[in-house]
Design an enzyme around this catalytic site. Sequence first.
Site, PDB file in Angstrom:
ATOM      1  N   SER A 194      -1.506  33.342  49.076  1.00  0.00           N
ATOM      2  CA  SER A 194      -1.878  34.327  48.052  1.00  0.00           C
ATOM      3  C   SER A 194      -1.452  35.758  48.355  1.00  0.00           C
ATOM      4  O   SER A 194      -1.663  36.646  47.532  1.00  0.00           O
ATOM      5  CB  SER A 194      -3.386  34.288  47.795  1.00  0.00           C
ATOM      6  OG  SER A 194      -3.713  33.178  46.985  1.00  0.00           O
ATOM      7  N   LYS A 217       0.522  37.419  45.669  1.00  0.00           N
ATOM      8  CA  LYS A 217      -0.018  38.194  44.547  1.00  0.00           C
ATOM      9  C   LYS A 217       0.286  39.689  44.661  1.00  0.00           C
ATOM     10  O   LYS A 217       0.161  40.416  43.673  1.00  0.00           O
ATOM     11  CB  LYS A 217      -1.513  37.932  44.415  1.00  0.00           C
ATOM     12  CG  LYS A 217      -1.841  36.488  44.017  1.00  0.00           C
ATOM     13  CD  LYS A 217      -3.327  36.236  43.911  1.00  0.00           C
ATOM     14  CE  LYS A 217      -3.639  34.843  43.373  1.00  0.00           C
ATOM     15  NZ  LYS A 217      -3.419  33.755  44.347  1.00  0.00           N
ATOM     16  N   SER A 241      -8.742  36.587  43.995  1.00  0.00           N
ATOM     17  CA  SER A 241      -7.514  35.818  44.187  1.00  0.00           C
ATOM     18  C   SER A 241      -7.448  34.667  43.184  1.00  0.00           C
ATOM     19  O   SER A 241      -6.966  33.573  43.489  1.00  0.00           O
ATOM     20  CB  SER A 241      -7.418  35.278  45.621  1.00  0.00           C
ATOM     21  OG  SER A 241      -6.074  35.001  45.956  1.00  0.00           O
ATOM     22  N   LYS A 276      -4.326  42.241  50.997  1.00  0.00           N
ATOM     23  CA  LYS A 276      -4.391  40.912  50.371  1.00  0.00           C
ATOM     24  C   LYS A 276      -4.447  39.810  51.414  1.00  0.00           C
ATOM     25  O   LYS A 276      -3.696  39.811  52.382  1.00  0.00           O
ATOM     26  CB  LYS A 276      -3.185  40.683  49.463  1.00  0.00           C
ATOM     27  CG  LYS A 276      -3.330  39.459  48.575  1.00  0.00           C
ATOM     28  CD  LYS A 276      -4.421  39.655  47.537  1.00  0.00           C
ATOM     29  CE  LYS A 276      -4.795  38.385  46.799  1.00  0.00           C
ATOM     30  NZ  LYS A 276      -5.622  37.481  47.622  1.00  0.00           N
TER      31      LYS A 276
END
Length: 460
Positions: free
Chosen positions: A67, A70, A131, A268
Amino acid sequence: MNKLFYRKLFASSLAMIMFFSLFSGMNKAEAETAGLDVNASAAILVDADTGMILYEKNSETALGIASMTKMMTEYLFLEAVKEGKAKWDQEYLISPELSKMSHDNSLSNVFLRVDAKYKAKDLYSAMAIESANAATIAIAEMVGGSEAKFVEMMNKKAEELGLEKYKFVNSTGLNNRDMLKHFPEVIGDPDEENIMSAKDVAILASRLLKDFPEVLETSSDPERIFAEGTEDAFKMDNWNWMLEGYEKLAADYPNYQQFVYKGLDGLKTGSTPFAGSNFTGTASRDGQRFISVVMNTSSQTERFRETRKILDFAFNNFTKEEVIPKHYQVKEKKSLPVTKGKDDQVKIYTKDAVNMVVKNGEKDNFKTVLTLDKKKINKQGELTAPIKKGEKVGTLTIQPKEAEKLGFLTEKGQNHITVDVIAAEDVEKSNWFVLMMRGIGGFFGDLWGGISSTVKGWFK
């Protein structure tokens, strides 16, 4: 007796193998910080302002990013907002496929109702904080028109940003097999995932912070209500356990408090079986910001422990220093000769100071390299009048005394340790009469020198 000897021989041989395998292939940044033992397959630490690399481990090896993907989706959305192609308050209609995916409890998500409209700001916060994968695809469709077209945009933007080791097959960072449960087609192989090197992740994070600093307004939020004020309202807890706001939730989440890190406000997390547990972190204290990346750690908690270890190393060992003051003069080149001017010399110095992140106690381990502009210097190394005060005549670059150059995320990073060298004063051009007399004087001087040499030759 022999068994003992062979045991000792085997043990010493094994120790040597382990020692050389530990240090073989390490670049300068790794070797200098070998005492920093990071439990991750790859890691990197950089100064956020300049992109100077302060530590790296396998930083150019492409690995799964999960993730952390992202961040690229965030970048493209924020860019679309900046260019007027998307708006924070615009609404997006949720398809049956996205709604079904949002109810997949095996994935990180917020529930989205079929045929319902959600504002971009809510979908974005769900992507950045929770997320949420279905919300991320909604953002991708909103910006790119479709997931497939958005992935093309991701790979194109990666090239524009100067990334080298990457491949994007979806907007979320999921394994494609998780996508196939809800969508009939995927980009790439059925089991493929997005990959990047730690260095490229750091470049993306650096550009995200510089181009869109507002990204921190969301990434720093430990909790937020999704679709607040609607029937779909949902409390989201940030996957980043290092945020200071989690101290307030210590009673409900006792594990959070041990990871809370002063000044950390992003960026993140990411986790899949293929990628392991990853984290791109950034923290700022006293005006100094660092970016760290850890990839393929063994658990969600370990990624935060290793990030703390790296950031502690940064804040405890590095400070921003003025390495070169404004109007600095190189000892061997405080002035340059001038031709056709009223003065035959002109002083030169640096236009500005050079500030850079330096390891404590190592400020004197650097040298300066002066490079003069060849277009302004003749074959005799002279500048030609007239010369204006402040006119650029070259550059001065900082270099370590015991290495070729400092390491940066991109070649443009060298600009942060390079400063213009300028003329410190005006030098007017001499009038035609003075130039003529100098020419005559030079002619007779050369002539007399030739005669003197000839006469001296007669008496040898």
